[in-house]
Design a protein around this motif. Structure first.
Motif, PDB file in Angstrom:
ATOM      1  N   ILE A   1       0.838  -1.203   0.000  1.00 24.42           N
ATOM      2  CA  ILE A   1       0.000   0.000   0.000  1.00 24.42           C
ATOM      3  C   ILE A   1       0.871   1.250   0.000  1.00 24.42           C
ATOM      4  N   ALA A   2       1.913   1.251   0.826  1.00 24.69           N
ATOM      5  CA  ALA A   2       2.772   2.433   0.958  1.00 24.69           C
ATOM      6  C   ALA A   2       3.514   2.742  -0.332  1.00 24.69           C
ATOM      7  N   MET A   3       4.007   1.715  -1.014  1.00 23.47           N
ATOM      8  CA  MET A   3       4.764   1.920  -2.246  1.00 23.47           C
ATOM      9  C   MET A   3       3.843   2.193  -3.432  1.00 23.47           C
ATOM     10  N   ASN A   4       2.708   1.520  -3.468  1.00 27.23           N
ATOM     11  CA  ASN A   4       1.726   1.731  -4.543  1.00 27.23           C
ATOM     12  C   ASN A   4       2.416   1.639  -5.915  1.00 27.23           C
ATOM     13  N   ASP A   5       2.325   2.711  -6.727  1.00 28.58           N
ATOM     14  CA  ASP A   5       2.969   2.663  -8.048  1.00 28.58           C
ATOM     15  C   ASP A   5       4.428   3.102  -8.011  1.00 28.58           C
ATOM     16  N   ARG A   6       4.969   3.335  -6.830  1.00 30.73           N
ATOM     17  CA  ARG A   6       6.410   3.617  -6.732  1.00 30.73           C
ATOM     18  C   ARG A   6       7.235   2.377  -7.072  1.00 30.73           C
ATOM     19  N   ALA A   7       6.694   1.213  -6.768  1.00 29.99           N
ATOM     20  CA  ALA A   7       7.457  -0.024  -6.891  1.00 29.99           C
ATOM     21  C   ALA A   7       6.818  -0.975  -7.891  1.00 29.99           C
ATOM     22  N   ASP A   8       7.676  -1.646  -8.664  1.00 30.26           N
ATOM     23  CA  ASP A   8       7.205  -2.700  -9.553  1.00 30.26           C
ATOM     24  C   ASP A   8       7.125  -4.036  -8.818  1.00 30.26           C
ATOM     25  N   ALA A   9       7.883  -4.155  -7.727  1.00 31.50           N
ATOM     26  CA  ALA A   9       7.863  -5.405  -6.959  1.00 31.50           C
ATOM     27  C   ALA A   9       8.283  -5.130  -5.520  1.00 31.50           C
ATOM     28  N   VAL A  10       7.670  -5.849  -4.579  1.00 32.85           N
ATOM     29  CA  VAL A  10       8.014  -5.765  -3.158  1.00 32.85           C
ATOM     30  C   VAL A  10       8.138  -7.188  -2.628  1.00 32.85           C
ATOM     31  N   ARG A  11       9.173  -7.433  -1.842  1.00 36.28           N
ATOM     32  CA  ARG A  11       9.395  -8.769  -1.276  1.00 36.28           C
ATOM     33  C   ARG A  11       9.814  -8.624   0.180  1.00 36.28           C
ATOM     34  N   CYS A  12       9.224  -9.451   1.040  1.00 32.62           N
ATOM     35  CA  CYS A  12       9.598  -9.481   2.452  1.00 32.62           C
ATOM     36  C   CYS A  12       9.987 -10.908   2.823  1.00 32.62           C
ATOM     37  N   ALA A  13      11.068 -11.043   3.592  1.00 31.03           N
ATOM     38  CA  ALA A  13      11.514 -12.377   3.985  1.00 31.03           C
ATOM     39  C   ALA A  13      12.338 -12.282   5.257  1.00 31.03           C
ATOM     40  N   SER A  14      12.166 -13.253   6.162  1.00 32.39           N
ATOM     41  CA  SER A  14      13.004 -13.313   7.358  1.00 32.39           C
ATOM     42  C   SER A  14      14.383 -13.804   6.954  1.00 32.39           C
ATOM     43  N   ILE A  15      15.412 -13.392   7.706  1.00 34.65           N
ATOM     44  CA  ILE A  15      16.788 -13.652   7.263  1.00 34.65           C
ATOM     45  C   ILE A  15      17.398 -14.902   7.877  1.00 34.65           C
ATOM     46  N   GLY A  16      16.683 -15.587   8.751  1.00 33.17           N
ATOM     47  CA  GLY A  16      17.268 -16.790   9.349  1.00 33.17           C
ATOM     48  C   GLY A  16      16.277 -17.515  10.218  1.00 33.17           C
ATOM     49  N   THR A  17      16.655 -18.689  10.653  1.00 33.54           N
ATOM     50  CA  THR A  17      15.774 -19.511  11.487  1.00 33.54           C
ATOM     51  C   THR A  17      16.233 -19.593  12.933  1.00 33.54           C
ATOM     52  N   SER A  18      17.387 -19.007  13.240  1.00 30.32           N
ATOM     53  CA  SER A  18      17.875 -19.046  14.616  1.00 30.32           C
ATOM     54  C   SER A  18      17.068 -18.099  15.483  1.00 30.32           C
ATOM     55  N   ALA A  19      17.115 -18.321  16.771  1.00 28.34           N
ATOM     56  CA  ALA A  19      16.327 -17.507  17.699  1.00 28.34           C
ATOM     57  C   ALA A  19      16.740 -16.049  17.669  1.00 28.34           C
ATOM     58  N   CYS A  20      18.036 -15.784  17.443  1.00 23.50           N
ATOM     59  CA  CYS A  20      18.520 -14.407  17.473  1.00 23.50           C
ATOM     60  C   CYS A  20      18.155 -13.649  16.198  1.00 23.50           C
ATOM     61  N   ASN A  21      17.894 -14.365  15.089  1.00 17.50           N
ATOM     62  CA  ASN A  21      17.575 -13.708  13.825  1.00 17.50           C
ATOM     63  C   ASN A  21      16.112 -13.831  13.419  1.00 17.50           C
ATOM     64  N   ALA A  22      15.343 -14.602  14.177  1.00 20.42           N
ATOM     65  CA  ALA A  22      13.978 -14.900  13.773  1.00 20.42           C
ATOM     66  C   ALA A  22      13.080 -13.675  13.735  1.00 20.42           C
ATOM     67  N   ASN A  23      13.444 -12.619  14.451  1.00 20.70           N
ATOM     68  CA  ASN A  23      12.598 -11.431  14.497  1.00 20.70           C
ATOM     69  C   ASN A  23      13.108 -10.320  13.583  1.00 20.70           C
ATOM     70  N   LYS A  24      13.987 -10.672  12.617  1.00 22.95           N
ATOM     71  CA  LYS A  24      14.477  -9.686  11.657  1.00 22.95           C
ATOM     72  C   LYS A  24      13.934 -10.011  10.276  1.00 22.95           C
TER      73      LYS A  24
ATOM     74  N   VAL B   1      12.704  -3.830  -2.448  1.00 21.56           N
ATOM     75  CA  VAL B   1      11.795  -3.027  -3.272  1.00 21.56           C
ATOM     76  C   VAL B   1      12.450  -2.749  -4.616  1.00 21.56           C
ATOM     77  N   GLN B   2      11.762  -3.073  -5.690  1.00 20.10           N
ATOM     78  CA  GLN B   2      12.212  -2.722  -7.031  1.00 20.10           C
ATOM     79  C   GLN B   2      11.428  -1.494  -7.477  1.00 20.10           C
ATOM     80  N   LEU B   3      12.104  -0.345  -7.519  1.00 16.15           N
ATOM     81  CA  LEU B   3      11.432   0.913  -7.799  1.00 16.15           C
ATOM     82  C   LEU B   3      11.039   1.036  -9.265  1.00 16.15           C
TER      83      LEU B   3
END
Length: 238
Positions: free
Chosen positions: A33-56, A61-63
């Motif tokens: 919603i925030a990017m709307n037509d600013r972006a052609d693509a948006v992707r979100c992904a967690s960076i790891g499965t460990s307890a210390c990285n699970a909340n990151k 964003v492809q503008l």
């Protein structure tokens, strides 16, 4: 990168990862919603499965080349009350009514407070505001849009936008093209002039600058004839 605070009291990595997946989906919907037509693509992904990285969570964003750095996000018109209300709820105090040149009156968010030399920060500024307003539990947000700012700074430490340099180069090219088209004593008439340098496309990180002592000399670009004549006499007298 978005860092969130886990709300679960359980310590099991599986439970934390499940919670992160829910946050990931929520962040993705807000970013779309925030990017709307600013972006052609948006992707979100967690960076790891460990307890210390699970909340990151990483956000990519492809503008869109045309709309990515626009200063105004135009919302629905005032006569569409339902969508206008949703837009105001999403953007909060940033939303305001604006009249446009085509006589439309729409909800809009204006990012004009971001200086021209930092215009490439607008998508990150917009996204961070939207995320902090609409997603609970965000501890911090780190963006990479400013990672090259220091590298691209001039020697005196002041950052000058590449787009500004390109604009001045295009203005100079336009004046040169007019002069060339007006030339009479040439075998072939000049109908058009096209640049090939990356600086004219805004792709050169260090585009050439006009030297102050050579401004307008020779080709007579940029200053009027009286100033050029006086400056030429000064240079010749040195």
């Amino acid at each position: 990168q978005v860092e969130i605070s886990p709300t679960s009291s359980l310590k099991d990595v599986k439970d934390i990862s499940s919670e992160t997946r829910i946050a990931e989906e929520e962040i993705f919907s807000i970013m779309k919603i925030a990017m709307n037509d600013r972006a052609d693509a948006v992707r979100c992904a967690s960076i790891g499965t460990s307890a210390c990285n699970a909340n990151k969570i990483w956000i990519g964003v492809q503008l869109n080349p045309e709309n990515g750095l626009k200063v105004i996000d135009v919302g629905p018109p005032t006569d569409n009350e339902a969508e206008a209300k949703t837009f105001r709820a999403f953007w909060g105090e940033k939303s305001e009514l604006r009249r446009f040149k085509d006589a439309r009156i729409c909800e809009a968010v204006v990012w004009s407070f971001v200086p021209a030399s930092r215009r490439h920060h607008i998508p990150a500024v917009a996204a961070e505001y939207a995320l902090k307003k609409n997603v609970k539990g965000i501890d911090s947000i780190t963006w990479t849009s400013k990672v090259f700012d220091d590298l691209l700074s001039s020697s005196d430490g002041s950052f000058v936008a590449v787009s500004e340099h390109s604009k001045h180069l295009l203005q100079t090219l336009d004046r040169l093209a007019r002069r060339m088209k007006e030339m009479k004593d040439v075998p072939l008439k000049v109908y058009n002039v096209q640049p090939i340098s990356a600086a004219f496309r805004g792709c050169d990180p260090f585009p050439p600058k006009q030297h102050p002592l050579m401004f307008g000399i020779g080709a007579g670009l940029g200053k009027d004839d009286e100033v050029i004549s006086a400056f030429s006499r000064t240079v010749n007298g040195l």
